[in-house]
Scaffold this motif. Sequence first.
Motif, PDB file in Angstrom:
ATOM      1  N   ALA A 255      50.288 -33.516 -57.579  1.00 19.42           N
ATOM      2  CA  ALA A 255      49.455 -34.806 -57.583  1.00 19.42           C
ATOM      3  C   ALA A 255      48.932 -35.029 -56.057  1.00 19.42           C
ATOM      4  O   ALA A 255      49.424 -35.741 -55.414  1.00 19.42           O
ATOM      5  N   ASP A 256      47.934 -34.128 -56.009  1.00 19.27           N
ATOM      6  CA  ASP A 256      47.140 -34.229 -54.666  1.00 19.27           C
ATOM      7  C   ASP A 256      46.245 -35.210 -54.757  1.00 19.27           C
ATOM      8  O   ASP A 256      45.524 -35.315 -55.828  1.00 19.27           O
ATOM      9  N   GLY A 257      45.873 -36.001 -53.756  1.00 21.25           N
ATOM     10  CA  GLY A 257      44.651 -36.655 -53.572  1.00 21.25           C
ATOM     11  C   GLY A 257      45.166 -38.083 -53.775  1.00 21.25           C
ATOM     12  O   GLY A 257      46.431 -38.691 -53.948  1.00 21.25           O
ATOM     13  N   ASP A 258      44.290 -39.149 -53.793  1.00 17.67           N
ATOM     14  CA  ASP A 258      44.429 -40.548 -53.848  1.00 17.67           C
ATOM     15  C   ASP A 258      43.712 -41.194 -54.753  1.00 17.67           C
ATOM     16  O   ASP A 258      43.499 -42.751 -54.789  1.00 17.67           O
ATOM     17  N   ASP A 259      43.165 -40.689 -55.907  1.00 18.81           N
ATOM     18  CA  ASP A 259      42.323 -41.133 -56.805  1.00 18.81           C
ATOM     19  C   ASP A 259      43.238 -41.602 -57.891  1.00 18.81           C
ATOM     20  O   ASP A 259      44.370 -41.399 -57.873  1.00 18.81           O
ATOM     21  N   GLU A 260      42.444 -41.757 -59.219  1.00 22.11           N
ATOM     22  CA  GLU A 260      43.167 -42.113 -60.328  1.00 22.11           C
ATOM     23  C   GLU A 260      44.059 -41.231 -60.880  1.00 22.11           C
ATOM     24  O   GLU A 260      44.992 -41.453 -61.392  1.00 22.11           O
TER      25      GLU A 260
ATOM     26  N   ALA B  75      45.450 -38.594 -59.576  1.00 19.01           N
ATOM     27  CA  ALA B  75      46.619 -38.463 -58.640  1.00 19.01           C
ATOM     28  C   ALA B  75      47.595 -39.548 -58.880  1.00 19.01           C
ATOM     29  O   ALA B  75      48.643 -39.348 -58.804  1.00 19.01           O
ATOM     30  N   ALA B  76      46.851 -40.674 -59.088  1.00 20.02           N
ATOM     31  CA  ALA B  76      47.996 -41.923 -59.396  1.00 20.02           C
ATOM     32  C   ALA B  76      48.642 -41.433 -60.831  1.00 20.02           C
ATOM     33  O   ALA B  76      49.825 -41.904 -60.905  1.00 20.02           O
TER      34      ALA B  76
ATOM     35  N   HIS C 167      51.291 -39.182 -59.848  1.00 16.55           N
ATOM     36  CA  HIS C 167      52.637 -39.807 -59.179  1.00 16.55           C
ATOM     37  C   HIS C 167      53.541 -40.562 -60.358  1.00 16.55           C
ATOM     38  O   HIS C 167      54.595 -40.607 -60.157  1.00 16.55           O
TER      39      HIS C 167
END
Length: 429
Positions: free
Chosen positions: A325-330, A332-333, A336
């Motif tokens: 789950a790399d990144g901070d977009d939807e 990746a969310a 997570h």
Amino acid sequence: MQTLARKSALLFIAAMCSLTALVLVTARYAFVDSFTRIETREALSATRQAQALLLASRDAMHRQCADWAAWDDSYEFVTRRDTDFVERNVTLQAFSDNDVDLMAFYDAQGQPILVRMRGADNSYFRDPPKDLTDALAPQGELGRKLANDAPFAGLLSLYEGPLFVSARPITRSTDPTRRGGWLVWGRYALGALPPFFSDLLPHAAQLFTPGSYDTPPQVAALFTSAAKRDPQVRPLDDSTMEGLAVLTDIKGDPGLAMRILMPREASEQGNKALMLFSLVILVGTALVAATAQVLFQKHVGRRAASLAADIERVRISGFRSPLPADGDDEIAAIGHAINRLIRDREQAAHTLQENEAFFRLLYEQAPDAMLLLLDESIASANDAAARLLGVADRKDLLSHPLIEFFPPAQEGGGVAPAKPDTLRLLTVG
């Protein structure tokens, strides 16, 4: 089955096409209204220009008539009846040079001295029509005008067609205040525009009279008493603008109608520009949609597909490995969130195992005998139950009916009762 990328692309294309259609429809109506206003102004200007040129032709004849009326030879003719004047000056060549169809000389009392009209091919003189003769009489329309002692120019309605007329007092050059008679010139209005005037018009002008058999209905309406006298313009069709104007005769009635047909060049050019604009918008929409599809596939579609593959891998592994789950977009969310579910599941499974081990240990080491029966057979037993039933290993109790381990029957058919607090039975099934 449609993919998320395809559905999103179709939705985006539909939205862009709807927006493009709205823009094009709005632009078309705005452009068409602007083009119509421009063409209306041009058609009105052309109609007024044609009307002004027609009146200028009449005024030019009126000025030429003034030159003849101020000529001493003309004065001598009306006062002394010089016949040589007619032979020298009132000729077919003079009619042609001055572009007139009528020359009439009157004495000071308004009585006609000479009235000449040229024929259609300018090769002979002809008698004037009766309605013109009546108009030239002292009690006629022109005769009454001459009695006012003032020069005038106007339009005379005749059966043959409207005639521009000009009347000037004939005077001597040495005494302009002394009037010897009158000079009347006439030119048929349907031929009143010389070639050089026609060359000045931006568009061809058509002239109609009240009795014209080929008069269009909208032109014929101009000859009614309630018709407007000001020039009128309107779109005739998608390719032509129509300008209409009317001239009144000396009685104030509509005597001559003019029609200008002007091509709608502004609309034609505007429609071409609008079509080009539409093509550019459509091509731009297609390029934007294709770019959006590529970007969506790159940043969303591929990651969504990768996420689906990782979820399937985690499922196959029994939810033992986390998702990348790399990144901070939807996307990746989502990864997570799934990893948190996996951790919560692992923690719940670990807690369940600990509880199961605790209760199993409690069951196996309990001081009271405990049995688990399945269809009256022993499915499980603790060590206390094995000691109570007299077996060395509790495994020897498994799969045996409980009745096998009851005490033998007593005399009289009874059995020795078991102590109620020494055996706990758990029955399953």
